[in-house]
Design an enzyme around this catalytic site. Sequence first.
Site, PDB file in Angstrom:
ATOM      1  N   GLU A 258     -14.411   1.906  25.920  1.00  0.00           N
ATOM      2  CA  GLU A 258     -15.868   1.827  26.108  1.00  0.00           C
ATOM      3  C   GLU A 258     -16.400   2.967  26.959  1.00  0.00           C
ATOM      4  O   GLU A 258     -17.607   3.184  27.025  1.00  0.00           O
ATOM      5  CB  GLU A 258     -16.249   0.459  26.708  1.00  0.00           C
TER       6      GLU A 258
ATOM      7  N   CYS B 278      -8.244  -3.148  30.456  1.00  0.00           N
ATOM      8  CA  CYS B 278      -7.923  -3.011  31.876  1.00  0.00           C
ATOM      9  C   CYS B 278      -7.769  -4.393  32.527  1.00  0.00           C
ATOM     10  O   CYS B 278      -6.840  -5.124  32.214  1.00  0.00           O
ATOM     11  CB  CYS B 278      -8.988  -2.154  32.551  1.00  0.00           C
TER      12      CYS B 278
ATOM     13  N   HIS C  68      -9.733   2.780  28.736  1.00  0.00           N
ATOM     14  CA  HIS C  68     -11.087   2.250  28.536  1.00  0.00           C
ATOM     15  C   HIS C  68     -11.778   2.879  27.325  1.00  0.00           C
ATOM     16  O   HIS C  68     -12.467   3.886  27.478  1.00  0.00           O
ATOM     17  CB  HIS C  68     -11.937   2.547  29.775  1.00  0.00           C
TER      18      HIS C  68
END
Lengths: 227, 85
Positions: free
Chosen positions: A196, A86, A194
């Site tokens: 994560e 990002c 994302h």
Amino acid sequence: MKFAVIVFPGSNCDLDMYHAVKDELGVDAEYVWHDETSLEGFDGVLLPGGFSYGDYLRTGAIARFSPIMESVIKAANEGKPVLGVCNGFQILLEAGLLPGAMRRNKDLKFICRPVQLVVENGGTMFTKEYEKGQEITIPVAHGEGNYYCDEVTLETLKANNQILFSYKDDINGSVNSIAGITNEAGNVLGMMPHPERAVDSLLGSNDGLTLFKSILSHWRERNAITS
Amino acid sequence: MLYEVKVFISLKEAVLDPAGAAVKSSLHHLGFAGVEDVRIGKVMTLQIESTEDKIEAAVTEMCEKLLANPVIEDYRFEIEEVVSQ
């Protein structure tokens, strides 16, 4: 294996990134403040999402000149895995470690939801645990994820298999629906989604954990060969 | 010598400007049917202490390194001496 999670003023996905590699992947990780100058002792670098420097001027434009960035560029040139997610992707673009630039999303909306991605290249240090063509679910959260590059650059990205992830459906206007690309050497990955935030089925998906597992498995193989 | 420099930054012609397109559509709704294109850019005003032979190269370098992103943006600037009161 030990990861550095770079923290810029305005980063807000640093805790999630740390959690993903430390708790879910189970390797060592440390936060590194952007004012530091050394990445000595780290095997991989993670640039988290957020709004570094409030996105002033352009996303990533000011963070790109943080003191730590010289060491990030050095780690990239040494072939260490560098992942920017990002805002981290935007910083890598501004730093010139990846080609292209980001524009506002085509419909001007901030998009925050899980999206379907297609794994375009399955053989890399970031995707070796995926299959080529596999569809995965990973959330996005961005207002400026509309990837742009000129046609010559796009042809180069395709020819070198640098496009690792694309959106199954066009969500933000990105050229070729690009969601994630690497540098020519293949060790620097920038992606808007994302991973994560997708490391446990409790979070709705664990498809992102596979990316971190790929980095680790590649690192283990390489170290077994050289040691 | 003190200079005032205005830097104008705009998206390159080839790069779609979604914010400009939204403003154009809004102008059409207001009845300004003749508006054919809107491009949104930035203006920055800098006060710089420099000399006549160095100022232009310095501003160019600032634009190339930080103020503009040459991948998607064009820039131009105007330099004026600040006359002391």
